[in-house]
Design an enzyme around this catalytic site. Structure first.
Site, PDB file in Angstrom:
ATOM      1  N   ARG A  12       0.852  -1.189   0.000  1.00  0.00           N
ATOM      2  CA  ARG A  12       0.000   0.000   0.000  1.00  0.00           C
ATOM      3  C   ARG A  12       0.887   1.237   0.000  1.00  0.00           C
ATOM      4  O   ARG A  12       1.978   1.224   0.579  1.00  0.00           O
ATOM      5  CB  ARG A  12      -0.919   0.000   1.225  1.00  0.00           C
ATOM      6  CG  ARG A  12      -1.869  -1.210   1.262  1.00  0.00           C
ATOM      7  CD  ARG A  12      -2.644  -1.262   2.562  1.00  0.00           C
ATOM      8  NE  ARG A  12      -3.505  -2.439   2.604  1.00  0.00           N
ATOM      9  CZ  ARG A  12      -3.126  -3.634   3.038  1.00  0.00           C
ATOM     10  NH1 ARG A  12      -1.880  -3.821   3.463  1.00  0.00           N
ATOM     11  NH2 ARG A  12      -3.967  -4.653   3.054  1.00  0.00           N
ATOM     12  N   LYS A  66       5.954  -9.322  12.181  1.00  0.00           N
ATOM     13  CA  LYS A  66       6.331  -8.455  11.068  1.00  0.00           C
ATOM     14  C   LYS A  66       5.852  -9.084   9.771  1.00  0.00           C
ATOM     15  O   LYS A  66       5.712 -10.301   9.680  1.00  0.00           O
ATOM     16  CB  LYS A  66       7.849  -8.247  11.036  1.00  0.00           C
ATOM     17  CG  LYS A  66       8.407  -7.521  12.265  1.00  0.00           C
ATOM     18  CD  LYS A  66       9.913  -7.358  12.157  1.00  0.00           C
ATOM     19  CE  LYS A  66      10.475  -6.732  13.427  1.00  0.00           C
ATOM     20  NZ  LYS A  66      10.020  -5.344  13.602  1.00  0.00           N
ATOM     21  N   HIS A 106      -2.369   2.739  -5.326  1.00  0.00           N
ATOM     22  CA  HIS A 106      -2.845   1.408  -4.924  1.00  0.00           C
ATOM     23  C   HIS A 106      -2.873   0.445  -6.105  1.00  0.00           C
ATOM     24  O   HIS A 106      -2.923  -0.772  -5.910  1.00  0.00           O
ATOM     25  CB  HIS A 106      -4.256   1.509  -4.341  1.00  0.00           C
ATOM     26  CG  HIS A 106      -4.293   1.884  -2.889  1.00  0.00           C
ATOM     27  ND1 HIS A 106      -4.277   3.195  -2.476  1.00  0.00           N
ATOM     28  CD2 HIS A 106      -4.326   1.122  -1.771  1.00  0.00           C
ATOM     29  CE1 HIS A 106      -4.318   3.232  -1.155  1.00  0.00           C
ATOM     30  NE2 HIS A 106      -4.345   2.001  -0.700  1.00  0.00           N
ATOM     31  N   ARG A 147      -0.807  -2.845  -6.596  1.00  0.00           N
ATOM     32  CA  ARG A 147      -1.219  -4.087  -5.927  1.00  0.00           C
ATOM     33  C   ARG A 147      -2.133  -4.912  -6.836  1.00  0.00           C
ATOM     34  O   ARG A 147      -1.955  -6.125  -6.997  1.00  0.00           O
ATOM     35  CB  ARG A 147      -1.933  -3.765  -4.607  1.00  0.00           C
ATOM     36  CG  ARG A 147      -1.007  -3.204  -3.549  1.00  0.00           C
ATOM     37  CD  ARG A 147      -1.760  -2.623  -2.367  1.00  0.00           C
ATOM     38  NE  ARG A 147      -2.588  -3.581  -1.647  1.00  0.00           N
ATOM     39  CZ  ARG A 147      -2.126  -4.479  -0.782  1.00  0.00           C
ATOM     40  NH1 ARG A 147      -0.816  -4.577  -0.547  1.00  0.00           N
ATOM     41  NH2 ARG A 147      -2.943  -5.293  -0.145  1.00  0.00           N
ATOM     42  N   HIS A 171      -2.516  -9.912   3.118  1.00  0.00           N
ATOM     43  CA  HIS A 171      -3.852 -10.345   3.522  1.00  0.00           C
ATOM     44  C   HIS A 171      -3.740 -11.527   4.482  1.00  0.00           C
ATOM     45  O   HIS A 171      -2.735 -12.237   4.493  1.00  0.00           O
ATOM     46  CB  HIS A 171      -4.682 -10.757   2.299  1.00  0.00           C
ATOM     47  CG  HIS A 171      -4.956  -9.615   1.385  1.00  0.00           C
ATOM     48  ND1 HIS A 171      -5.350  -9.781   0.071  1.00  0.00           N
ATOM     49  CD2 HIS A 171      -4.887  -8.270   1.577  1.00  0.00           C
ATOM     50  CE1 HIS A 171      -5.521  -8.603  -0.490  1.00  0.00           C
ATOM     51  NE2 HIS A 171      -5.242  -7.673   0.395  1.00  0.00           N
ATOM     52  N   TYR A 222      -0.983 -18.070   8.625  1.00  0.00           N
ATOM     53  CA  TYR A 222       0.419 -18.296   8.307  1.00  0.00           C
ATOM     54  C   TYR A 222       1.276 -17.254   9.022  1.00  0.00           C
ATOM     55  O   TYR A 222       0.919 -16.074   9.079  1.00  0.00           O
ATOM     56  CB  TYR A 222       0.658 -18.161   6.799  1.00  0.00           C
ATOM     57  CG  TYR A 222       0.162 -19.322   5.966  1.00  0.00           C
ATOM     58  CD1 TYR A 222       0.242 -20.630   6.440  1.00  0.00           C
ATOM     59  CD2 TYR A 222      -0.364 -19.103   4.696  1.00  0.00           C
ATOM     60  CE1 TYR A 222      -0.192 -21.689   5.660  1.00  0.00           C
ATOM     61  CE2 TYR A 222      -0.801 -20.161   3.915  1.00  0.00           C
ATOM     62  CZ  TYR A 222      -0.715 -21.450   4.403  1.00  0.00           C
ATOM     63  OH  TYR A 222      -1.146 -22.485   3.631  1.00  0.00           O
TER      64      TYR A 222
END
Length: 428
Positions: A256, A296, A355, A358, A382, A392
């Protein structure tokens, strides 16, 4: 036989002067005007007399005194009306002094539980978990639209029509903002319910009352041929070197714009080819930020990205920020810098936005390079679950993601030089 008291006249009250001793002028029924002793200024001049209304009464066998204010702020007629109100309370067995204390306490409590007080408390509590820009605009919209209308009212007394009146005013100007404000108010009311200062969230009764917002997506270039033109335009960009590097890096990391422009050198390990972004700086839902607090978001860097950063380090390495403001190394560059650069290159807002990098990566990686969707989503920042429903962590599938990011960078290089790029095999 009680001494007869002649009622005061407005002229008597107006002409009354301070004497050497305290003076009392009685109006009857317990009301009198108290005039403290005369005082002189340091220069020796007589100061104007203070004239204070007092009401003397007996309650439960004890003599008490109630202050009604000062003359001329409280006129003779006003003081008499207050005396009659107090005597009515006494006739009903109520101590007027205690009644006043209760009213004052209730007013103070209402002020401490006003919508604005609760809203600012809510904002202060949750703002640290939001992106800086989101925190700013949330408070800005409340101050601009909501506080002037209902900010001073006790939050427990507000009802759906009160909030609707605010929303209608905003709707006439900006429907999207009206939806945002409605959502914010709902969060504030639910916070008030949770902290015991309201019974329910009245915005629940406003469901569907605003026209639906139009679905808008950030404009993005996703056709490979057009992407090639964009990349060449970036290479030809003649703006500042810092902004040019940000533009070159944007398609390689597809973060972003806010996450990119606030990048800090301390987050990079260029030898390892890694960028570790604190989760607190990512634009995630509050629940996800809480779940992943302290983690992170790891961005594997292709060799092309590392080369850009090493080149930039010689210029901005002394700054905390990778892309500092042109006027001060103490601040990151403006959130409009990339958008403004795209406009200078001739790409309008319907074609490409900050944006948009992305969406460009998400589309081509999936449809052209046929990369695994879970790897793409993870790299976009995400929330991605494993087969057991667990999120994850940042090191999951790191080898595969490194390969995907390098494949993507190489693909972009091929587009830029005009090579015929054949869709590659799925990255396993």
């Amino acid at each position: 036989m009680p001494k007869k008291v002649l009622p005061l006249t407005e002229l008597q009250v107006n002409k009354a002067k301070a004497q050497e001793k305290e003076t009392k002028l009685f109006d009857g029924g317990g009301l009198f005007l108290l005039i403290p002793p005369a005082k002189k200024s340091p220069e020796g001049k007589m100061l104007p007399a203070s004239k204070l209304w007092r009401f003397k009464y007996r309650y439960a066998g004890k003599e008490k005194l109630l202050a009604f204010g000062s003359y001329p702020d409280i006129s003779l007629a006003d003081a008499r009306q207050r005396r009659e109100d107090a005597r009515r309370l006494l006739a009903n067995g109520v101590d007027p002094g205690e009644a006043r204390k209760a009213q004052k306490a209730a007013k103070q409590e209402a002020g401490e539980s006003s919508f604005e007080v609760v809203a600012r408390e809510w904002h202060a509590k949750f703002a640290p978990t939001w992106a800086e820009s989101h925190a700013y605009w949330t408070l800005r919209r409340l101050e601009q639209y909501v506080f002037p209308a209902i900010g001073a009212k006790p939050i427990a007394d507000l009802r759906a029509p009160d909030v609707l009146q605010v929303l209608r005013t905003i709707e006439a100007v900006a429907l999207e903002t009206a939806h945002r404000v409605k959502f914010m108010c709902g969060q504030i009311f639910r916070y008030a319910v949770g902290t015991g200062r309201a019974e329910r969230d009245p915005t629940a009764d406003l469901k569907g009352i605003l026209p639906p917002r139009s679905k808008k997506h950030h404009a993005a270039i996703t056709d490979p041929k057009e992407v090639a033109g964009l990349l060449r335009a970036i290479d030809d960009f003649n703006g500042t070197f810092t902004v040019k590097c940000a533009l070159r890096l944007a398609p390689l990391v597809f973060l972003r714009p806010g996450e990119l422009r606030q990048a800090e050198w301390a987050e990079f390990d260029l030898d390892a080819g890694e960028w570790n972004i604190p989760i607190e700086r990512m634009k995630l839902r509050t629940r996800l930020k809480e779940e992943r607090r302290g983690q992170k978001h790891l961005v594997p860097l292709a060799t092309q990205a590392v080369d850009i950063l090493r080149e930039l380090y010689s210029l901005t390495g002394r700054s905390r920020y990778v892309f500092p403001c042109s006027r001060s190394f103490a601040r990151p560059m403006s959130n409009n810098a990339i958008t403004a650069a795209l406009r200078r290159m001739g790409f309008n807002k319907e074609e490409m936005t900050g944006h948009g990098f992305r969406a460009m990566a998400r589309t081509i990686l999936d449809e052209v390079l046929q990369c695994r969707v879970d790897l793409i989503e993870h790299q976009l920042g995400h929330a991605v679950k494993d087969p057991l429903g667990r999120s994850y962590n940042r090191t999951t599938h790191l080898t595969e993601r490194r390969k995907m990011m390098q494949t993507w960078a190489d693909y972009l290089d091929g587009l830029k030089v005009g090579a015929k790029v054949i869709p590659l095999k799925r990255v396993e």
